[in-house]
Design a protein around this motif. Structure first.
Motif, mmCIF file in Angstrom:
data_model
loop_
_atom_site.group_PDB
_atom_site.id
_atom_site.type_symbol
_atom_site.label_atom_id
_atom_site.label_comp_id
_atom_site.label_asym_id
_atom_site.label_seq_id
_atom_site.Cartn_x
_atom_site.Cartn_y
_atom_site.Cartn_z
ATOM 1 N N TYR A 199 0.829 -1.204 0.000
ATOM 2 C CA TYR A 199 0.000 0.000 0.000
ATOM 3 C C TYR A 199 0.871 1.265 0.000
ATOM 4 N N ILE A 209 3.815 1.567 -1.350
ATOM 5 C CA ILE A 209 4.320 1.716 -2.717
ATOM 6 C C ILE A 209 3.220 2.290 -3.615
ATOM 7 N N ARG A 230 0.755 4.216 -2.752
ATOM 8 C CA ARG A 230 0.597 5.635 -2.440
ATOM 9 C C ARG A 230 1.720 6.481 -3.045
ATOM 10 N N ARG A 233 -1.538 11.826 -3.830
ATOM 11 C CA ARG A 233 -1.770 11.121 -2.574
ATOM 12 C C ARG A 233 -0.443 11.004 -1.824
ATOM 13 N N THR A 279 2.569 10.575 4.230
ATOM 14 C CA THR A 279 3.077 11.315 5.378
ATOM 15 C C THR A 279 3.306 10.337 6.531
ATOM 16 N N ARG A 332 1.640 10.360 9.150
ATOM 17 C CA ARG A 332 0.277 9.997 9.541
ATOM 18 C C ARG A 332 -0.229 8.768 8.765
ATOM 19 N N THR A 333 0.158 8.681 7.479
ATOM 20 C CA THR A 333 -0.245 7.521 6.673
ATOM 21 C C THR A 333 0.267 6.230 7.306
ATOM 22 N N ALA A 391 -1.536 5.496 10.649
ATOM 23 C CA ALA A 391 -2.890 4.980 10.431
ATOM 24 C C ALA A 391 -2.839 3.537 9.929
ATOM 25 N N LEU A 392 -1.903 3.275 9.046
ATOM 26 C CA LEU A 392 -1.781 1.927 8.481
ATOM 27 C C LEU A 392 -1.441 0.905 9.568
ATOM 28 N N GLU A 398 -4.576 1.469 12.663
ATOM 29 C CA GLU A 398 -5.983 1.275 12.277
ATOM 30 C C GLU A 398 -6.185 0.066 11.374
ATOM 31 N N VAL A 399 -5.106 -0.461 10.805
ATOM 32 C CA VAL A 399 -5.253 -1.591 9.883
ATOM 33 C C VAL A 399 -4.425 -2.806 10.312
#
Lengths: 201, 201
Positions: B164, B166, B168, B174, B177, B179-180, B183-184, B187-188
């Motif tokens: 994911y 890669i 992005r 998109r 950051t 934050r990405t 969150a990954l 949250e995932v």
């Protein structure tokens, strides 16, 4: 609650003749790949004049992007299966089929887009914005059914499911299967979207 | 339990001089992009003869793939932070920096790989196999610490986090950051990897 138009089912921006030209383009891309595609071949296959094609899409890159977006638009219909799991599986399988068939086109489009800001804007406004709206719509329905909390809908990772499927389709030696989509939904998307639930309940 | 070598910290397959040539290649790729890179420019920048470069890497595509893999190899060290979350965050941030800097190279490599089966095999054996071993190693450590169940380690989606990121990095508009990555992971990845836990306990 007001009824809003479903994203993905909006009418096509193209005339029937243009839609036909884009379908021919997508077919030729699938058969011959991006490098060997020519606008002349598209015109010949569709029995159109080259001028007709070039008037609408001045470059091969623009034609290919339009064809790819139109192909995706046709499959991006809100699934409405009645469950979040069902909706995500149906969407995932549709994306999976589309990206596997068009892997070469996706690779080429990603390269062309990085070179041409105008293509990037087209991709954003004619493709990504709609995809995001469709995904949010699926999740909002799940909130209304009480399946997930509204807090689970975030902005940062809305494209995780399509993004990973696209990654898999363009990577060598990692072919997508139905099992990939099922694992992505059952082992990743649902646990992620219900994480607040489990912590609270 | 036997002690095995940590993936990612194996010694380089290249001589110091070759490593230097690959570093120069990566630097020039970052500055000028894939299309404008020439093997001659790499040789000139590294004060090497063209023959030296061509002897090792007979084509630009092979040189670029080797440079990209070597760049990734250097950052793919097992994090060992003591927690699964810490390990995944550290790995995610490292991948995120690397892929953001090399987005153009990744796009070009994906296209070249689809054209040349030999490059695909190199990618598989010199890159993907190691990445998979590193990820499995991180997850095995988490099992040993009792953070996740062994059943959470699957074969289908082992590359979800790097895949994911890669995706992005090569998508327009998109940008990745910190934050990405957070969150990954929060949250995932963690909800997915602890899903058995919550159901049982």
């Amino acid at each position: 609650m007001t009824e809003t138009a479903r994203p993905g089912v909006e009418s096509s921006p193209w005339s029937p003749r243009e839609t036909e030209l884009l379908a021919v383009t997508l077919q030729l891309l699938q058969e011959h790949g991006y490098d060997r595609l020519t606008v002349d071949a598209v015109a010949a296959s569709a029995r159109a004049s080259k001028a007709t094609v070039y008037r609408r899409w001045p470059s091969k890159a623009e034609l290919v992007l339009a064809a790819f977006i139109e192909g995706c638009r046709q499959i991006a219909v809100h699934p409405q299966t009645g469950t979040l799991r069902g909706d995500l599986l149906q969407l995932g399988h549709a994306i999976s089929r589309q990206t596997s068939e068009q892997a070469g086109t996706i690779r080429a489009v990603l390269v062309e887009i990085s070179r041409h800001p105008a293509l990037r804007d087209a991709m954003q406004h004619e493709f990504l914005d709609q995809r995001k709206a469709l995904m949010q719509d699926i999740l909002r329905d799940a909130v209304l059914r009480g399946e997930i909390d509204a807090a689970a809908i975030g902005d940062e990772l809305w494209d995780l499911l399509p993004g990973y499927l696209i990654f898999r389709s363009i990577m060598p030696n990692r072919p997508l299967t139905e099992r990939t989509v099922e694992a992505l939904v059952d082992e990743v998307a649902i646990p992620s979207l219900t994480r607040h639930r489990k912590a609270n309940g």
